[in-house]
Design a protein around this motif. Structure first.
Motif, mmCIF file in Angstrom:
data_model
loop_
_atom_site.group_PDB
_atom_site.id
_atom_site.type_symbol
_atom_site.label_atom_id
_atom_site.label_comp_id
_atom_site.label_asym_id
_atom_site.label_seq_id
_atom_site.Cartn_x
_atom_site.Cartn_y
_atom_site.Cartn_z
ATOM 1 N N TRP A 1 67.333 17.086 13.949
ATOM 2 C CA TRP A 1 66.956 16.742 12.577
ATOM 3 C C TRP A 1 66.315 15.363 12.475
ATOM 4 C CZ3 TRP A 1 66.650 19.974 8.587
ATOM 5 C CH2 TRP A 1 67.432 21.138 8.582
ATOM 6 N N THR A 2 66.637 14.475 13.409
ATOM 7 C CA THR A 2 66.139 13.095 13.330
ATOM 8 C C THR A 2 64.849 12.877 14.108
ATOM 9 O OG1 THR A 2 67.418 12.372 15.267
ATOM 10 C CG2 THR A 2 68.510 12.264 13.114
ATOM 11 N N ARG A 3 64.349 13.893 14.774
ATOM 12 C CA ARG A 3 63.134 13.716 15.575
ATOM 13 C C ARG A 3 61.942 13.359 14.687
ATOM 14 N NH1 ARG A 3 62.512 17.659 20.774
ATOM 15 N NH2 ARG A 3 64.701 17.753 21.431
ATOM 16 N N PRO A 4 61.096 12.436 15.156
ATOM 17 C CA PRO A 4 59.906 12.070 14.380
ATOM 18 C C PRO A 4 58.866 13.183 14.421
ATOM 19 C CG PRO A 4 59.892 10.947 16.492
ATOM 20 C CD PRO A 4 61.218 11.647 16.406
ATOM 21 N N THR A 5 58.099 13.309 13.364
ATOM 22 C CA THR A 5 57.022 14.294 13.293
ATOM 23 C C THR A 5 55.678 13.565 13.219
ATOM 24 O OG1 THR A 5 56.927 14.400 10.889
ATOM 25 C CG2 THR A 5 58.559 15.815 11.980
ATOM 26 N N MET A 6 54.603 14.335 13.209
ATOM 27 C CA MET A 6 53.281 13.734 13.092
ATOM 28 C C MET A 6 53.020 13.183 11.687
ATOM 29 S SD MET A 6 50.702 17.032 13.063
ATOM 30 C CE MET A 6 51.344 17.731 14.572
ATOM 31 N N CYS A 7 53.906 13.480 10.725
ATOM 32 C CA CYS A 7 53.829 12.859 9.403
ATOM 33 C C CYS A 7 54.453 11.476 9.516
ATOM 34 C CB CYS A 7 54.588 13.695 8.364
ATOM 35 S SG CYS A 7 53.906 15.344 8.114
ATOM 36 N N ALA A 8 53.643 10.455 9.487
ATOM 37 C CA ALA A 8 54.102 9.105 9.790
ATOM 38 C C ALA A 8 55.318 8.713 8.962
ATOM 39 C CB ALA A 8 52.978 8.109 9.546
ATOM 40 N N GLY A 9 56.381 8.306 9.642
ATOM 41 C CA GLY A 9 57.590 7.847 8.980
ATOM 42 C C GLY A 9 58.544 8.950 8.570
ATOM 43 N N TRP A 10 58.175 10.200 8.796
ATOM 44 C CA TRP A 10 59.019 11.321 8.391
ATOM 45 C C TRP A 10 59.614 12.016 9.608
ATOM 46 C CZ3 TRP A 10 56.361 14.527 3.906
ATOM 47 C CH2 TRP A 10 56.309 13.723 2.758
ATOM 48 N N ASP B 1 63.035 15.091 6.987
ATOM 49 C CA ASP B 1 62.170 14.665 5.891
ATOM 50 C C ASP B 1 61.121 15.731 5.567
ATOM 51 O OD1 ASP B 1 63.472 12.202 5.626
ATOM 52 O OD2 ASP B 1 62.106 11.198 7.020
ATOM 53 N N VAL B 2 60.526 16.324 6.606
ATOM 54 C CA VAL B 2 59.511 17.353 6.376
ATOM 55 C C VAL B 2 60.148 18.587 5.744
ATOM 56 C CG1 VAL B 2 57.805 18.871 7.457
ATOM 57 C CG2 VAL B 2 58.013 16.510 8.216
ATOM 58 N N ALA B 3 61.358 18.941 6.183
ATOM 59 C CA ALA B 3 62.063 20.071 5.568
ATOM 60 C C ALA B 3 62.344 19.775 4.091
ATOM 61 C CB ALA B 3 63.358 20.353 6.315
ATOM 62 N N ALA B 4 62.742 18.538 3.788
ATOM 63 C CA ALA B 4 62.992 18.159 2.399
ATOM 64 C C ALA B 4 61.703 18.216 1.583
ATOM 65 C CB ALA B 4 63.579 16.751 2.342
ATOM 66 N N ARG C 1 57.892 22.428 14.296
ATOM 67 C CA ARG C 1 57.997 23.046 15.619
ATOM 68 C C ARG C 1 57.452 22.135 16.709
ATOM 69 N NH1 ARG C 1 59.130 28.552 16.338
ATOM 70 N NH2 ARG C 1 59.781 29.523 14.382
ATOM 71 N N GLU C 2 56.352 21.455 16.429
ATOM 72 C CA GLU C 2 55.793 20.554 17.434
ATOM 73 C C GLU C 2 56.705 19.356 17.671
ATOM 74 O OE1 GLU C 2 51.736 19.600 16.498
ATOM 75 O OE2 GLU C 2 51.048 21.591 17.111
ATOM 76 N N ALA C 3 57.329 18.845 16.633
ATOM 77 C CA ALA C 3 58.261 17.730 16.790
ATOM 78 C C ALA C 3 59.451 18.128 17.657
ATOM 79 C CB ALA C 3 58.749 17.255 15.423
ATOM 80 N N LEU C 4 59.849 19.379 17.545
ATOM 81 C CA LEU C 4 60.997 19.882 18.303
ATOM 82 C C LEU C 4 60.593 20.379 19.688
ATOM 83 C CD1 LEU C 4 62.604 21.953 15.405
ATOM 84 C CD2 LEU C 4 63.510 19.820 16.362
ATOM 85 N N GLU C 5 59.278 20.357 19.979
ATOM 86 C CA GLU C 5 58.748 20.927 21.220
ATOM 87 C C GLU C 5 59.220 22.371 21.354
ATOM 88 O OE1 GLU C 5 58.934 18.264 24.671
ATOM 89 O OE2 GLU C 5 59.684 16.725 23.289
#
Length: 273
Positions: free
Chosen positions: A35-44, A48-51, A158-162
Protein backbone atom coordinates in the motif's frame (compact mmCIF):
# COMPACT_ATOMS: atom_id res chain seq x y z
CA UNK A 1 -26.43 6.81 -31.12
CA UNK A 2 -25.37 8.81 -34.17
CA UNK A 3 -21.82 9.78 -35.19
CA UNK A 4 -20.63 13.23 -34.12
CA UNK A 5 -17.61 15.39 -34.87
CA UNK A 6 -15.82 13.17 -32.34
CA UNK A 7 -16.61 10.13 -34.46
CA UNK A 8 -18.87 7.13 -33.90
CA UNK A 9 -19.95 6.24 -30.35
CA UNK A 10 -17.90 4.06 -27.99
CA UNK A 11 -19.64 1.51 -25.77
CA UNK A 12 -17.66 1.16 -22.54
CA UNK A 13 -20.50 -0.20 -20.36
CA UNK A 14 -19.34 -3.84 -20.71
CA UNK A 15 -15.94 -2.90 -19.30
CA UNK A 16 -16.74 -0.98 -16.11
CA UNK A 17 -17.66 -3.84 -13.78
CA UNK A 18 -15.00 -6.27 -15.04
CA UNK A 19 -12.20 -3.73 -14.61
CA UNK A 20 -13.51 -2.78 -11.17
CA UNK A 21 -13.63 -6.40 -10.03
CA UNK A 22 -10.07 -6.98 -11.26
CA UNK A 23 -8.91 -3.92 -9.32
CA UNK A 24 -10.64 -4.97 -6.10
CA UNK A 25 -9.20 -8.49 -6.37
CA UNK A 26 -5.75 -6.93 -6.64
CA UNK A 27 -6.21 -4.45 -3.79
CA UNK A 28 -7.75 -7.05 -1.49
CA UNK A 29 -4.54 -9.08 -1.57
CA UNK A 30 -2.06 -6.27 -0.83
CA UNK A 31 0.32 -6.27 2.12
CA UNK A 32 0.90 -3.24 4.33
CA UNK A 33 4.14 -2.61 2.44
CA UNK A 34 2.38 -2.81 -0.93
CA UNK A 35 0.00 0.00 0.00
CA UNK A 36 2.91 2.38 0.64
CA UNK A 37 4.74 1.82 -2.64
CA UNK A 38 5.27 4.99 -4.71
CA UNK A 39 3.50 5.30 -8.06
CA UNK A 40 4.23 7.32 -11.17
CA UNK A 41 1.79 9.93 -9.78
CA UNK A 42 4.31 12.15 -8.06
CA UNK A 43 3.92 12.08 -4.29
CA UNK A 44 1.16 9.48 -4.33
CA UNK A 45 1.43 5.94 -3.00
CA UNK A 46 -0.66 2.96 -4.11
CA UNK A 47 -3.08 3.80 -1.30
CA UNK A 48 -3.28 7.41 -2.49
CA UNK A 49 -4.13 6.36 -6.06
CA UNK A 50 -6.78 3.95 -4.75
CA UNK A 51 -8.25 6.79 -2.67
CA UNK A 52 -8.25 9.01 -5.76
CA UNK A 53 -10.20 6.35 -7.65
CA UNK A 54 -12.75 6.23 -4.85
CA UNK A 55 -13.01 10.02 -5.06
CA UNK A 56 -13.61 9.84 -8.80
CA UNK A 57 -16.44 7.37 -8.34
CA UNK A 58 -18.25 9.06 -5.46
CA UNK A 59 -17.76 12.44 -7.09
CA UNK A 60 -19.37 11.24 -10.32
CA UNK A 61 -22.31 9.72 -8.44
CA UNK A 62 -22.77 12.82 -6.28
CA UNK A 63 -22.70 15.25 -9.20
CA UNK A 64 -24.37 13.23 -11.90
CA UNK A 65 -26.77 10.89 -10.13
CA UNK A 66 -27.64 12.97 -7.07
CA UNK A 67 -27.38 16.48 -8.52
CA UNK A 68 -25.06 17.62 -5.74
CA UNK A 69 -23.05 20.78 -6.43
CA UNK A 70 -19.85 21.20 -4.46
CA UNK A 71 -16.64 23.15 -4.92
CA UNK A 72 -15.96 25.53 -7.77
CA UNK A 73 -12.70 27.17 -8.83
CA UNK A 74 -11.57 30.03 -6.64
CA UNK A 75 -11.48 33.51 -8.20
CA UNK A 76 -8.75 33.50 -10.82
CA UNK A 77 -8.05 29.77 -10.39
CA UNK A 78 -7.61 27.92 -13.70
CA UNK A 79 -9.75 24.82 -14.08
CA UNK A 80 -6.81 22.36 -14.29
CA UNK A 81 -5.32 23.89 -11.12
CA UNK A 82 -8.71 23.59 -9.43
CA UNK A 83 -8.90 19.89 -10.31
CA UNK A 84 -5.36 19.28 -9.05
CA UNK A 85 -6.16 21.06 -5.79
CA UNK A 86 -9.36 19.21 -4.96
CA UNK A 87 -7.81 15.88 -5.94
CA UNK A 88 -4.90 16.51 -3.59
CA UNK A 89 -7.23 17.65 -0.79
CA UNK A 90 -9.23 14.44 -1.10
CA UNK A 91 -6.17 12.19 -1.12
CA UNK A 92 -4.65 13.94 1.89
CA UNK A 93 -7.92 13.56 3.82
CA UNK A 94 -8.10 9.85 2.94
CA UNK A 95 -4.68 9.27 4.49
CA UNK A 96 -6.55 9.37 7.82
CA UNK A 97 -8.32 6.14 6.80
CA UNK A 98 -6.98 2.67 7.37
CA UNK A 99 -6.64 0.46 4.31
CA UNK A 100 -9.47 -1.71 5.67
CA UNK A 101 -11.80 1.28 5.87
CA UNK A 102 -10.74 2.44 2.41
CA UNK A 103 -11.40 -1.01 0.94
CA UNK A 104 -14.78 -1.21 2.65
CA UNK A 105 -15.78 2.10 1.11
CA UNK A 106 -14.59 1.00 -2.33
CA UNK A 107 -16.55 -2.27 -2.07
CA UNK A 108 -19.64 -0.31 -1.04
CA UNK A 109 -19.63 1.69 -4.27
CA UNK A 110 -18.70 -1.18 -6.60
CA UNK A 111 -21.05 -1.36 -9.54
CA UNK A 112 -22.79 1.93 -8.87
CA UNK A 113 -20.91 3.79 -11.61
CA UNK A 114 -21.99 1.15 -14.14
CA UNK A 115 -25.58 1.42 -12.94
CA UNK A 116 -25.46 5.20 -13.24
CA UNK A 117 -24.29 5.21 -16.85
CA UNK A 118 -26.62 2.36 -17.83
CA UNK A 119 -29.68 4.42 -16.86
CA UNK A 120 -28.77 7.40 -19.07
CA UNK A 121 -29.38 8.13 -22.73
CA UNK A 122 -25.74 8.03 -23.76
CA UNK A 123 -26.56 9.51 -27.16
CA UNK A 124 -27.75 12.76 -25.61
CA UNK A 125 -25.50 15.74 -25.02
CA UNK A 126 -24.09 16.19 -21.54
CA UNK A 127 -21.32 18.21 -19.96
CA UNK A 128 -18.13 19.03 -21.89
CA UNK A 129 -15.21 16.61 -21.86
CA UNK A 130 -12.64 19.36 -21.48
CA UNK A 131 -9.77 17.68 -23.29
CA UNK A 132 -12.04 17.06 -26.32
CA UNK A 133 -13.44 20.60 -26.53
CA UNK A 134 -15.37 23.25 -24.64
CA UNK A 135 -18.83 22.48 -26.01
CA UNK A 136 -21.29 19.92 -24.59
CA UNK A 137 -20.21 16.39 -25.50
CA UNK A 138 -22.28 13.26 -26.02
CA UNK A 139 -22.65 11.28 -22.80
CA UNK A 140 -21.00 8.23 -24.34
CA UNK A 141 -17.78 10.25 -24.58
CA UNK A 142 -18.07 11.30 -20.94
CA UNK A 143 -18.63 7.67 -19.92
CA UNK A 144 -15.59 6.64 -21.96
CA UNK A 145 -13.60 9.39 -20.25
CA UNK A 146 -14.64 7.92 -16.90
CA UNK A 147 -13.56 4.43 -17.86
CA UNK A 148 -10.23 5.62 -19.26
CA UNK A 149 -9.50 7.44 -15.99
CA UNK A 150 -10.15 4.27 -13.99
CA UNK A 151 -8.06 2.18 -16.38
CA UNK A 152 -5.03 4.47 -16.29
CA UNK A 153 -4.92 4.57 -12.48
CA UNK A 154 -5.41 0.79 -12.32
CA UNK A 155 -2.39 0.35 -14.61
CA UNK A 156 -0.36 2.78 -12.49
CA UNK A 157 -1.12 0.72 -9.37
CA UNK A 158 -0.10 -2.50 -11.09
CA UNK A 159 3.15 -0.99 -12.32
CA UNK A 160 3.98 0.32 -8.85
CA UNK A 161 3.47 -3.18 -7.48
CA UNK A 162 5.46 -4.74 -10.36
CA UNK A 163 2.37 -6.88 -10.83
CA UNK A 164 1.24 -8.69 -13.96
CA UNK A 165 -0.14 -6.23 -16.54
CA UNK A 166 -3.85 -5.64 -16.72
CA UNK A 167 -5.38 -8.01 -19.26
CA UNK A 168 -5.44 -6.69 -22.82
CA UNK A 169 -9.24 -6.91 -23.07
CA UNK A 170 -9.61 -4.02 -20.62
CA UNK A 171 -7.54 -1.78 -22.90
CA UNK A 172 -9.75 -2.27 -25.97
CA UNK A 173 -11.60 1.09 -25.68
CA UNK A 174 -8.63 3.12 -24.45
CA UNK A 175 -7.08 4.18 -27.76
CA UNK A 176 -10.56 4.72 -29.20
CA UNK A 177 -11.31 7.06 -26.31
CA UNK A 178 -8.08 9.03 -26.14
CA UNK A 179 -7.96 9.69 -29.90
CA UNK A 180 -11.24 11.63 -29.59
CA UNK A 181 -9.07 14.57 -28.49
CA UNK A 182 -7.60 14.81 -32.01
CA UNK A 183 -10.10 17.33 -33.49
CA UNK A 184 -9.57 19.63 -30.50
CA UNK A 185 -5.80 19.19 -30.76
CA UNK A 186 -5.90 20.28 -34.41
CA UNK A 187 -8.19 23.26 -33.84
CA UNK A 188 -5.45 25.83 -34.60
CA UNK A 189 -4.09 23.96 -37.63
CA UNK A 190 -4.99 25.94 -40.76
CA UNK A 191 -5.68 23.55 -43.64
CA UNK A 192 -7.89 23.42 -46.71
CA UNK A 193 -11.27 21.75 -46.42
CA UNK A 194 -10.86 18.04 -47.11
CA UNK A 195 -7.31 17.72 -45.79
CA UNK A 196 -6.81 14.73 -43.51
CA UNK A 197 -4.58 13.71 -40.62
CA UNK A 198 -4.18 10.04 -39.71
CA UNK A 199 -3.37 8.35 -36.42
CA UNK A 200 -2.61 4.63 -36.17
CA UNK A 201 -2.23 2.79 -32.88
CA UNK A 202 -0.85 -0.60 -33.88
CA UNK A 203 -3.00 -3.45 -32.69
CA UNK A 204 -5.73 -1.04 -31.57
CA UNK A 205 -7.02 0.76 -34.65
CA UNK A 206 -6.74 3.56 -37.17
CA UNK A 207 -8.45 6.96 -37.16
CA UNK A 208 -8.37 10.09 -39.27
CA UNK A 209 -9.40 13.70 -38.77
CA UNK A 210 -10.81 15.63 -41.71
CA UNK A 211 -10.88 19.39 -42.09
CA UNK A 212 -14.41 20.72 -42.59
CA UNK A 213 -15.57 24.33 -42.94
CA UNK A 214 -16.36 24.60 -39.23
CA UNK A 215 -13.41 22.62 -37.87
CA UNK A 216 -12.02 19.11 -37.71
CA UNK A 217 -14.07 15.91 -37.47
CA UNK A 218 -12.94 12.40 -36.57
CA UNK A 219 -13.75 8.99 -38.00
CA UNK A 220 -12.42 5.47 -37.70
CA UNK A 221 -10.20 4.04 -40.42
CA UNK A 222 -7.11 5.16 -42.28
CA UNK A 223 -7.26 8.46 -44.18
CA UNK A 224 -9.07 7.86 -47.49
CA UNK A 225 -6.68 10.29 -49.17
CA UNK A 226 -3.50 8.87 -50.66
CA UNK A 227 -1.63 11.98 -49.53
CA UNK A 228 -2.82 12.93 -46.04
CA UNK A 229 -1.50 16.12 -44.54
CA UNK A 230 0.25 14.13 -41.80
CA UNK A 231 0.22 10.70 -40.17
CA UNK A 232 1.38 9.43 -36.79
CA UNK A 233 1.86 5.77 -35.86
CA UNK A 234 2.77 4.23 -32.53
CA UNK A 235 1.90 1.31 -30.23
CA UNK A 236 -0.79 1.37 -27.53
CA UNK A 237 1.59 1.53 -24.58
CA UNK A 238 3.38 4.56 -26.00
CA UNK A 239 0.10 6.14 -27.11
CA UNK A 240 -1.67 6.15 -23.75
CA UNK A 241 1.43 7.39 -21.98
CA UNK A 242 1.79 10.26 -24.46
CA UNK A 243 -1.87 11.20 -24.07
CA UNK A 244 -1.72 11.20 -20.27
CA UNK A 245 1.71 12.81 -19.86
CA UNK A 246 3.24 9.66 -18.40
CA UNK A 247 6.80 8.78 -19.40
CA UNK A 248 6.78 7.47 -22.97
CA UNK A 249 9.40 6.31 -25.46
CA UNK A 250 9.00 8.79 -28.33
CA UNK A 251 11.46 6.68 -30.32
CA UNK A 252 8.55 4.32 -30.91
CA UNK A 253 6.60 7.01 -32.76
CA UNK A 254 6.70 7.21 -36.58
CA UNK A 255 5.52 10.29 -38.47
CA UNK A 256 5.06 11.25 -42.11
CA UNK A 257 3.97 14.44 -43.86
CA UNK A 258 3.93 17.97 -42.49
CA UNK A 259 6.36 18.07 -39.56
CA UNK A 260 4.58 20.95 -37.83
CA UNK A 261 1.24 19.15 -37.96
CA UNK A 262 2.83 15.94 -36.67
CA UNK A 263 4.37 17.90 -33.80
CA UNK A 264 0.94 19.34 -32.98
CA UNK A 265 -0.67 15.89 -33.07
CA UNK A 266 1.91 14.66 -30.55
CA UNK A 267 0.79 17.32 -28.07
CA UNK A 268 -2.60 15.59 -27.86
CA UNK A 269 -3.67 15.33 -24.24
CA UNK A 270 -6.57 13.17 -23.09
CA UNK A 271 -6.60 14.16 -19.44
CA UNK A 272 -7.09 17.46 -17.61
CA UNK A 273 -3.71 19.18 -17.22
Amino acid sequence: MSPTRWGPPIDVLPYFSKEEQALMTLLGALTDEDWTRPTMCAGWSVKDVAAHLLGDKVGRLSRGRDGHSSDAPRPGEAFPRFIDRINEEWVVACRRLSTDVLLTMMYEFMGQTTEYWAKLDLGALGIPVSWAGDEPAPRWLDAARDYSEFWVHHVQIREALEHTPLEAEYAEPIADTFVRALPHTLREVDARVGKQVGYTVTGAGKWHARRERDGWTLDRGAPPSRTPLATVTTDLDTFWRLCTKNTADVGRVRTTGDENVCAQVLTMTSIIV
